[in-house]
Design a protein around this motif. Structure first.
Motif: not given
Length: 440
Positions: A46-51, A75-86
């Motif tokens: 997975e493409i990990k997206f940190w927001d 052929g492309k990876a799916k993505a996942s979402y994660q919140i990162i605190q300030w």
């Protein structure tokens, strides 16, 4: 914009804190070696997206829906979402990247991409840019917003929103004072004196705990006079005549009583209260002031850009960006995800979740954006003259993290606003403080 887009007073600036602790962490991470494209950046490909929390919780909910809706090509990876605190965010990123458990794509600090680029961790965004060209979105960028991210090796990151500074004024106070809206420095001084007579401040700012608007005001006045912290090639240039002239003018306004003496301890909430209580008549602030202070009567308006003594017009802007990392299951997958996400972010503004200016012209033309005349004026009159903290240069770099919100700038701002030193002395101390923390 509406009131639900206004979150904590910290959200709009957390992305550009000085990161002095982060600078100290750089050698540690660099010693861990560069990233690889061998399967990190996500679990099970997975493409990990940190927001980050760029607004109320509703923002992150909406952003996650955009990620969840991503349907990658074969052929492309799916993505996942994660919140990162300030809170301690840079340390969170540093540790994760060092252990190869970090993201493949993320939002984050304004200069974060340039710091990690120095460590060999950033994947250049040229592939994503090419995809944006193919889908027609490249030509949708507002003028100049991509330029600060272009290095001789490629695009370090891609901007997605603009945290801008502009002058605001309260119309009823100007009417009561019987003075015209300022057009240049002399009329700004004249207006400030007229506002003072009716009990209002003509140059509202603040430099208390966690409040960087005082810092921004100092740099904005420099660039509004054709100056800035750096030369065009990125060398320190604080002692130039334009900077001295700008700070002498700020000191003159202070001596004339146009700046609230209590501003040295003002938080952003204190500043908002001054605007709400009609104690502030004119001053530098962010996008969405009426909603921020709880006054949508139409009395708080964006002012015209101010002309400096030598004909210059400028303000400062912090271009928030999305960056990619070498530790990814597939760089092509990272590029594809980023291009897709940028194509969907208009929904965040259409839902009223963003308190910033979008980088795409098409979003600035949506009814949800244009129903606020202040937004329209900002895009039309302020965005074209906006400069970054790299000014007088144009390209962002890691040294800007040591400038923005760092102790040298904080102390300089306090010195000027308290009148503790003349302009040249204050600038020299500022310069010496920066020299001790930047990389040559």
């Amino acid at each position: 914009m509406n009131t639900k887009s206004i979150a904590s007073s910290n959200f709009s600036r957390r992305n550009f804190l000085g990161l002095t602790a982060a600078a100290a962490a750089v050698p540690l991470l660099a010693a861990c070696g560069g990233g690889s494209a061998s399967g990190g950046g996500g679990s099970k490909g997975e493409i990990k997206f940190w927001d980050m929390p760029w607004g109320t919780p509703a923002y992150n909910t909406a952003a996650q829906k955009l990620v969840d809706s991503y349907a990658p090509a074969e052929g492309k990876a799916k993505a996942s979402y994660q919140i990162i605190q300030w809170n301690n965010f840079y340390q969170t990123f540093s540790s994760a990247i060092a252990s190869k458990t970090g993201p493949a794509v993320s939002t984050g600090g304004g200069f974060q991409a340039f710091q990690f680029e120095q460590q060999g961790q950033i994947a250049y965004a040229d592939g994503a840019i090419e995809l944006l060209k193919k889908n027609g979105q490249f030509d949708d960028f507002l003028p100049g917003v991509l330029d600060p991210f272009k290095s001789d090796k490629g695009y370090v990151a891609v901007p997605w929103q603009l945290d801008m500074r502009m002058f605001w004024y309260r119309k009823s106070l100007f009417e009561k004072a019987g003075v015209e809206l300022p057009k240049d420095w002399p009329t700004m001084l004249e207006a400030g004196k007229a506002l003072k007579k009716i009990g209002a401040f003509g140059f509202m700012t603040g430099s208390g705990s966690g409040n960087n608007y005082g810092n921004h005001t100092m740099i904005m006045m420099m660039v509004n006079n054709g100056g800035g912290v750096w030369t065009k090639d990125g060398q320190l240039d604080l002692m130039n005549d334009r900077n001295v002239e700008a700070m002498e003018f700020v000191l003159e306004m202070r001596s004339a009583g146009l700046i609230d003496p209590a501003c040295l301890g003002y938080t952003t909430d204190n500043m908002s209260a001054q605007w709400k209580d009609k104690k502030a008549g004119f001053g530098l602030f962010q996008v969405g002031v009426p909603a921020r202070v709880g006054d949508t009567s139409g009395d708080l308006l964006v002012a015209d850009p101010i002309t400096g003594p030598h004909g210059d017009k400028a303000t400062i802007v912090f271009p928030n960006n999305i960056m990619m990392y070498k530790n990814t299951p597939s760089q092509e997958s990272s590029d594809a995800f980023l291009a897709d996400y940028l194509g969907k972010i208009k929904d965040l503004w259409k839902q009223g979740l963003m308190n910033s200016i979008p980088v795409f012209k098409s979003i600035t033309e949506t009814p949800e954006f244009t129903n606020d005349a202040n937004n329209v004026k900002i895009v039309k009159e302020w965005q074209p003259i906006a400069k970054t903290f790299a000014s007088q240069g144009t390209t962002l770099n890691a040294n800007l993290a040591a400038l923005d919100g760092g102790q040298a700038l904080n102390q300089f701002t306090q010195t000027i606003l308290s009148g503790q030193a003349d302009a040249k002395t204050a600038l020299k101390t500022f310069e010496d403080g920066l020299k001790s923390v930047i990389k040559s």
